[in-house]
Design an enzyme around this catalytic site. Structure first.
Site, PDB file in Angstrom:
ATOM      1  N   SER A 102       0.828  -1.204   0.000  1.00 13.02           N
ATOM      2  CA  SER A 102       0.000   0.000   0.000  1.00 13.02           C
ATOM      3  C   SER A 102       0.871   1.266   0.000  1.00 13.02           C
ATOM      4  O   SER A 102       1.624   1.468  -0.960  1.00 13.02           O
ATOM      5  CB  SER A 102      -0.951  -0.070   1.202  1.00 13.02           C
ATOM      6  OG  SER A 102      -1.922   0.926   1.144  1.00 13.02           O
ATOM      7  N   ASP A 152     -10.154  -3.750  -5.649  1.00 12.10           N
ATOM      8  CA  ASP A 152      -9.445  -2.937  -4.650  1.00 12.10           C
ATOM      9  C   ASP A 152     -10.069  -1.536  -4.648  1.00 12.10           C
ATOM     10  O   ASP A 152      -9.999  -0.829  -5.658  1.00 12.10           O
ATOM     11  CB  ASP A 152      -7.948  -2.888  -5.031  1.00 12.10           C
ATOM     12  CG  ASP A 152      -7.105  -2.170  -3.997  1.00 12.10           C
ATOM     13  OD1 ASP A 152      -7.625  -1.277  -3.311  1.00 12.10           O
ATOM     14  OD2 ASP A 152      -5.911  -2.494  -3.893  1.00 12.10           O
ATOM     15  N   HIS A 183      -8.305  -4.360  -0.815  1.00  8.39           N
ATOM     16  CA  HIS A 183      -6.961  -3.775  -0.667  1.00  8.39           C
ATOM     17  C   HIS A 183      -6.107  -4.616   0.288  1.00  8.39           C
ATOM     18  O   HIS A 183      -5.008  -4.216   0.661  1.00  8.39           O
ATOM     19  CB  HIS A 183      -7.105  -2.340  -0.133  1.00  8.39           C
ATOM     20  CG  HIS A 183      -5.877  -1.489  -0.270  1.00  8.39           C
ATOM     21  ND1 HIS A 183      -5.313  -1.163  -1.484  1.00  8.39           N
ATOM     22  CD2 HIS A 183      -5.084  -0.891   0.664  1.00  8.39           C
ATOM     23  CE1 HIS A 183      -4.245  -0.401  -1.295  1.00  8.39           C
ATOM     24  NE2 HIS A 183      -4.077  -0.240   0.005  1.00  8.39           N
TER      25      HIS A 183
HETATM   26  C1  MLT Z   1      -1.463   5.981  -0.131  1.00 12.96           C
HETATM   27  O1  MLT Z   1      -1.860   6.977   0.434  1.00 12.96           O
HETATM   28  O2  MLT Z   1      -0.277   5.701  -0.312  1.00 12.96           O
HETATM   29  C2  MLT Z   1      -2.516   5.058  -0.630  1.00 12.96           C
HETATM   30  O3  MLT Z   1      -3.756   5.680  -0.634  1.00 12.96           O
HETATM   31  C3  MLT Z   1      -2.569   3.807   0.141  1.00 12.96           C
HETATM   32  C4  MLT Z   1      -2.818   4.068   1.586  1.00 12.96           C
HETATM   33  O4  MLT Z   1      -3.973   4.247   1.983  1.00 12.96           O
HETATM   34  O5  MLT Z   1      -1.860   4.127   2.316  1.00 12.96           O
END
Ligand code: MLT
Length: 201
Positions: A102, A152, A183
């Site tokens: 992520s 996702d 996700h």
């Molecule tokens: C991010 O902010 O890098 C992406 O949205 C994934 C997350 O929620 O961390």
């Protein structure tokens, strides 16, 4: 940067750079490293940014909308930190493979987008396109594994395909594994990544 370094049993195995998701820390992915490459040394880093008390690797303005200036700054900060850690711990700077989930996958993607020599390869669990409009460096001979989700909610299938084609356009050899667990970092995608890792390195 706050981190954990663990010496592996095989000095020639790639050093795993572990990059957690939002709200995580440097402990989260240590078990993933054991599955991916048990003989590797591990450099697991905590993101330097806090969002409501939750560690991240760069600022965002909203879900999926990144602060590109901060992303570029933090990408260089991490790039420099890897070099510094290689001196401190005596590992080969050119033998580092990132494994991120992520937000951690997004900064790993940003390392690939900014630097030809940042990573020897990357395992990206649910990454997004870190930023657009950048000329990517030559990523020939850089293998990348992407675990993406058909459903996702944070990273659409179309965005996963866009990231794949951007990396392929820069010469990277990209393997995409599709899941339908939103996700989530699922066990099955980790096993697929481990099979890929054994074949790639
Ligand atoms: C991010 O902010 O890098 C992406 O949205 C994934 C997350 O929620 O961390």
């Amino acid at each position: 940067m706050k981190h954990i370094f663990q010496n592996g049993s095989d000095p020639n195995a790639p050093v795993l750079l572990l990059l957690h998701g939002t709200g995580g820390n440097e402990h989260d992915l240590l078990s993933l490293a054991q599955l991916l490459s048990p003989s590797s040394s591990v450099l697991s880093v905590r993101g330097n940014v806090l969002e409501n008390g939750m560690p991240r690797f760069f600022r965002r303005l909203a879900e999926g909308i990144f602060d590109e200036e901060d992303l570029t700054f933090r990408t260089k900060e991490l790039y420099d930190f890897i070099a510094e850690a290689s001196e401190t711990y005596g590992f080969n700077r050119d033998n580092v493979v990132a494994a991120g989930y992520s937000n951690g996958a997004n900064i790993a993607g940003s390392l690939l987008f900014h630097y030809a020599d940042a990573l020897r390869g990357a395992v990206l669990h649910h990454p997004m396109v870190p930023l657009r409009g950048l000329a990517l460096p030559d990523l020939t001979n850089v293998p990348v594994f992407i675990a993406a989700g058909t459903n996702d909610p944070i990273c659409s299938a179309a965005e996963s395909e866009e990231l794949t084609s951007l990396l392929q356009g820069a010469g990277a050899s990209v393997t995409v594994h599709w899941e339908n667990n939103g996700h989530r970092l699922s066990a099955s995608e980790v096993y697929q990544a481990a099979d890929w890792f054994r074949a790639a390195f």
